[in-house]
Design a protein around this motif. Structure first.
Motif: not given
Length: 306
Positions: A167-170, A234-245, A155-159
């Motif tokens: 502002k984007q959230a997903k 979406r890219h910030k979520m991608l980054d989070a996926m990689g960092d959480l790995a 769950d990510f939000a940016i501004e």
């Protein structure tokens, strides 16, 4: 079961920040090997760096891992996201330079090549890390939190001031191949002013308008525009996926990021693992395996011995 590649797969390209050419080869690995990088250009020092949270060292604008000998690999987040999104738990990554190739700025080229190579199931049980209670960290207005959940959610939000992003959230459950469907093709992004600043300071030397989304105010300067109207989050979520790995095993948790970046996500993993009451490692049941990010994306061709 644990998963590895069916055969080796190679990538060539340029480092985003170094601007240097690089060749990277992903090899199958045995059970419990994990994801490990090996610098083939390093002589006289330990060339292996496990892709783990406690190997991360501070770096500008990317995730960098470094071993005790000072050997490092940077910008690993997109390949780590691809591996996690496909459910790959074991691989040896040989690389002849200090930075992973940026390719098109997303995880899509990595995913495509790995899917073509195929996957192989290993005759060994898969362990996951279950988050037992909420853990949160912050830096200024940015926050990152892990909460208990039955499968990985992001769950990510940016501004941003630039109207092209705003502002984007997903929020997504990462089960059933959501990473491949929703996130893998979203590219790294920045403002034109950031590009000018980075290049003046010796960064983003390999960046182009084709391997990053560059914006200026309300304008998208990269040819072809956006792949998604909310490509940035979406890219910030991608980054989070990689960092959480870099947790070293699939997470059963909900990740909530608000303006978070690579450093804050790593700070969150460190806060999690320092608290023995906040997590536990457990063998995945068949039901849990079916809820992991790679489930259903590509069926492993065979079961191999450990």
């Amino acid at each position: 079961m644990q998963i590895t590649l069916a055969k080796s797969v190679a990538f060539t390209g340029t480092g985003l920040h170094s601007g240097k050419p690089v060749r990277m080869v992903l090899h199958p690995a045995t059970a419990d090997h994990g994801i490990t990088f090996r610098r083939t250009d390093v002589v006289g020092l330990n060339p292996r760096i496990p892709a783990l949270w406690n190997m991360v060292t501070p770096s500008k604008l990317c995730t960098l891992i470094e071993n005790d000998a000072g050997v490092s690999v940077s910008t690993i987040e997109h390949i780590m996201a691809a591996l996690a999104g496909l459910g790959v738990t074991n691989a040896l990554i040989e690389i002849d330079g200090p930075e992973v190739p940026i390719l098109d700025g997303s995880s899509a080229p990595f995913v495509a090549q790995i899917r073509r190579a195929g996957l192989r199931a290993l005759a060994a049980p898969l362990a996951a890390i279950r988050v037992l209670k909420s853990v949160e960290v912050s830096e200024g207005v940015a926050t990152a939190r892990l909460e208990p959940a039955t499968a990985l959610e992001i769950d990510f939000a940016i501004e941003f001031d630039d109207a092209a992003i705003g502002k984007q959230a997903k929020r997504l459950s990462m089960s059933n191949g959501a990473f491949v469907r929703e996130l893998m093709d979203s590219r790294t992004f920045c403002r034109q002013a950031d590009v000018d600043f980075m290049r003046a300071n010796g960064l983003a030397l390999g960046g182009t308008y084709e391997n990053a989304v560059v914006v200026e105010g309300a304008k998208v300067l990269s040819p072809g525009g956006l792949r998604h109207t909310d490509e940035a989050v979406r890219h910030k979520m991608l980054d989070a996926m990689g960092d959480l790995a870099l947790a070293g095993a699939p997470l059963l948790a909900r990740y909530v990021g608000n303006r978070a970046g690579h450093a804050l996500t790593n700070k969150l993993l460190r806060a999690l693992f320092v608290d023995a009451t906040a997590w536990q490692r457990e063998t995945c049941s068949l039901e849990q395996v079916h809820r992991l990010p790679g489930a259903g994306v590509l069926r492993p061709a065979s079961v191999a011995a450990r």
